[in-house]
Design a protein around this motif. Structure first.
Motif, mmCIF file in Angstrom:
data_model
loop_
_atom_site.group_PDB
_atom_site.id
_atom_site.type_symbol
_atom_site.label_atom_id
_atom_site.label_comp_id
_atom_site.label_asym_id
_atom_site.label_seq_id
_atom_site.Cartn_x
_atom_site.Cartn_y
_atom_site.Cartn_z
ATOM 1 N N UNK A 24 0.835 -1.205 0.000
ATOM 2 C CA UNK A 24 0.000 0.000 0.000
ATOM 3 C C UNK A 24 0.869 1.254 0.000
ATOM 4 N N UNK A 25 1.966 1.221 0.747
ATOM 5 C CA UNK A 25 2.871 2.374 0.789
ATOM 6 C C UNK A 25 3.460 2.661 -0.585
ATOM 7 N N UNK A 26 3.773 1.608 -1.327
ATOM 8 C CA UNK A 26 4.312 1.813 -2.676
ATOM 9 C C UNK A 26 3.257 2.453 -3.578
ATOM 10 N N UNK A 27 2.030 1.993 -3.468
ATOM 11 C CA UNK A 27 0.948 2.583 -4.257
ATOM 12 C C UNK A 27 0.739 4.040 -3.859
ATOM 13 N N UNK A 29 2.953 6.043 -2.700
ATOM 14 C CA UNK A 29 4.072 6.789 -3.278
ATOM 15 C C UNK A 29 3.785 7.158 -4.725
ATOM 16 N N UNK A 30 3.248 6.219 -5.492
ATOM 17 C CA UNK A 30 2.915 6.490 -6.892
ATOM 18 C C UNK A 30 1.905 7.636 -6.995
ATOM 19 N N UNK A 31 0.906 7.637 -6.087
ATOM 20 C CA UNK A 31 -0.103 8.695 -6.112
ATOM 21 C C UNK A 31 0.496 10.036 -5.698
ATOM 22 N N UNK A 32 1.395 10.029 -4.730
ATOM 23 C CA UNK A 32 2.035 11.274 -4.304
ATOM 24 C C UNK A 32 2.882 11.864 -5.420
ATOM 25 N N UNK A 33 3.611 10.999 -6.130
ATOM 26 C CA UNK A 33 4.429 11.476 -7.246
ATOM 27 C C UNK A 33 3.549 12.099 -8.326
ATOM 28 N N UNK A 74 -4.621 4.783 -12.254
ATOM 29 C CA UNK A 74 -5.742 3.971 -11.767
ATOM 30 C C UNK A 74 -5.678 2.554 -12.345
ATOM 31 N N UNK A 75 -5.331 2.447 -13.623
ATOM 32 C CA UNK A 75 -5.290 1.135 -14.275
ATOM 33 C C UNK A 75 -4.236 0.228 -13.661
ATOM 34 N N UNK A 76 -3.186 0.824 -13.113
ATOM 35 C CA UNK A 76 -2.096 0.026 -12.537
ATOM 36 C C UNK A 76 -2.265 -0.245 -11.045
ATOM 37 N N UNK A 77 -3.190 0.451 -10.395
ATOM 38 C CA UNK A 77 -3.255 0.418 -8.931
ATOM 39 C C UNK A 77 -3.496 -0.977 -8.364
ATOM 40 N N UNK A 78 -4.594 -1.637 -8.782
ATOM 41 C CA UNK A 78 -4.907 -2.935 -8.186
ATOM 42 C C UNK A 78 -3.886 -4.022 -8.528
ATOM 43 N N UNK A 79 -3.467 -4.146 -9.794
ATOM 44 C CA UNK A 79 -2.430 -5.155 -10.074
ATOM 45 C C UNK A 79 -1.157 -4.931 -9.277
ATOM 46 N N UNK A 121 7.000 5.343 -19.479
ATOM 47 C CA UNK A 121 6.791 5.500 -18.038
ATOM 48 C C UNK A 121 5.705 4.531 -17.590
ATOM 49 N N UNK A 122 5.591 4.340 -16.281
ATOM 50 C CA UNK A 122 4.507 3.533 -15.729
ATOM 51 C C UNK A 122 4.981 2.309 -14.972
ATOM 52 N N UNK A 123 4.163 1.886 -14.015
ATOM 53 C CA UNK A 123 4.489 0.736 -13.163
ATOM 54 C C UNK A 123 3.960 -0.576 -13.719
#
Length: 211
Positions: A24-27, A29-33, A74-79, A121-123
C-alpha cells in the motif's frame, strides 16, 4: 518438510500486515508522485526511459514511479498492490531482490528495444514482472498451493498477458514483455538460491545407528 522448504512453498507472506503496509505504501508513493507532478507542475514524465539515449538511461530508475495521468495510474493500482503483496511470500528481503531484478531487466529491455525518441513511463512493467514471478515460482518450487494461486491469478488477470504483444497504440508492450522476463528470471534466481541453501543429507556410515 524442513522450515526452509516450507518457506519456499509459502503462498501468503509470513507477516501479512507488514506486506500489506509495504504494498500500500508503494501505491501511495505512486499517487504522491503523480499529485506533485500535477499540482506544481514539474513535467516529471520527461524523466522516463528514452530509448537508446544515454541521457534517458537514468529513466530506468524513475520510469516505474511516473504515470501519464490519473487514468494510467488507476489502471495500474490494483495489479501493483495485489501482486506486490503476494510476491512478498518469501519475505521482504527476497521481495526486494525480485523487485530489483524486474525493475532493472524491464527498464533496460525498454531502453534497448523501444522505438527511437520514445519516452516510456509507468508501473505496469513491475506488475507484469510480479505476475510472471508468481506464475512461475510454483513450477520451480513444485508447490501445488502456489500453482493454485497462479491459476486464480490467470483467471482474474490473464488478459494482461496479451500486453506483451505489440498492437495497442500508446502502450509499451516492451515494458510488459521485459518486465515479465525479469519476473521469470527472478523466480529462477530465487529457486536456485533456495536449492543451494538446503542442507545436504549426510549418508550414514555402515554399521551406524540412527538416533
Amino acid at each position: 518438510m524442513t522450515p526452509r522448504r516450507d518457506a519456499a512453498k509459502r503462498v501468503i507472506p509470513p507477516r501479512p500486515l507488514t506486506a500489506a503496509v509495504v504494498s500500500v505504501s508503494f501505491v501511495v508513493l505512486l499517487y504522491l508522485v503523480e499529485l506533485v507532478d500535477v499540482v506544481l507542475p514539474l513535467e516529471l514524465d520527461q524523466y522516463g526511459i528514452v530509448a537508446r539515449s544515454l541521457d534517458g538511461l537514468d529513466g530506468v530508475l524513475w520510469a516505474p514511479l511516473l504515470h501519464d495521468g490519473w487514468s494510467h495510474l488507476f489502471a495500474n493500482t490494483w495489479p501493483v498492490a495485489v501482486f506486490a503483496f503476494l510476491a512478498m511470500a518469501g519475505g521482504p528481503g527476497q521481495w526486494l531482490l525480485v523487485t530489483a531484478v524486474i525493475w532493472i531487466v524491464g527498464g533496460l529491455g525498454v531502453w534497448l528495444t523501444s522505438a527511437d525518441h520514445t519516452v516510456t513511463i509507468g508501473a505496469s512493467g513491475l506488475a507484469f514482472g510480479w505476475l510472471a514471478f508468481l506464475l512461475v515460482r510454483g513450477v520451480f518450487s513444485r508447490s501445488l498451493a502456489q500453482l493454485a494461486v497462479a491459476v486464480v491469478l490467470l483467471a482474474l488477470w490473464g488478459g494482461m498477458l496479451w500486453g506483451v504483444f505489440p498492437g495497442t497504440p500508446g502502450v509499451s508492450w516492451q515494458g510488459h514483455l521485459f518486465g515479465a522476463v525479469g519476473g521469470v528470471l527472478a523466480a529462477w534466481l530465487v529457486a536456485r538460491a533456495d536449492r543451494r541453501k538446503r542442507p545436504t543429507p549426510r549418508p550414514e556410515l555402515p554399521g551406524s545407528l540412527g538416533g
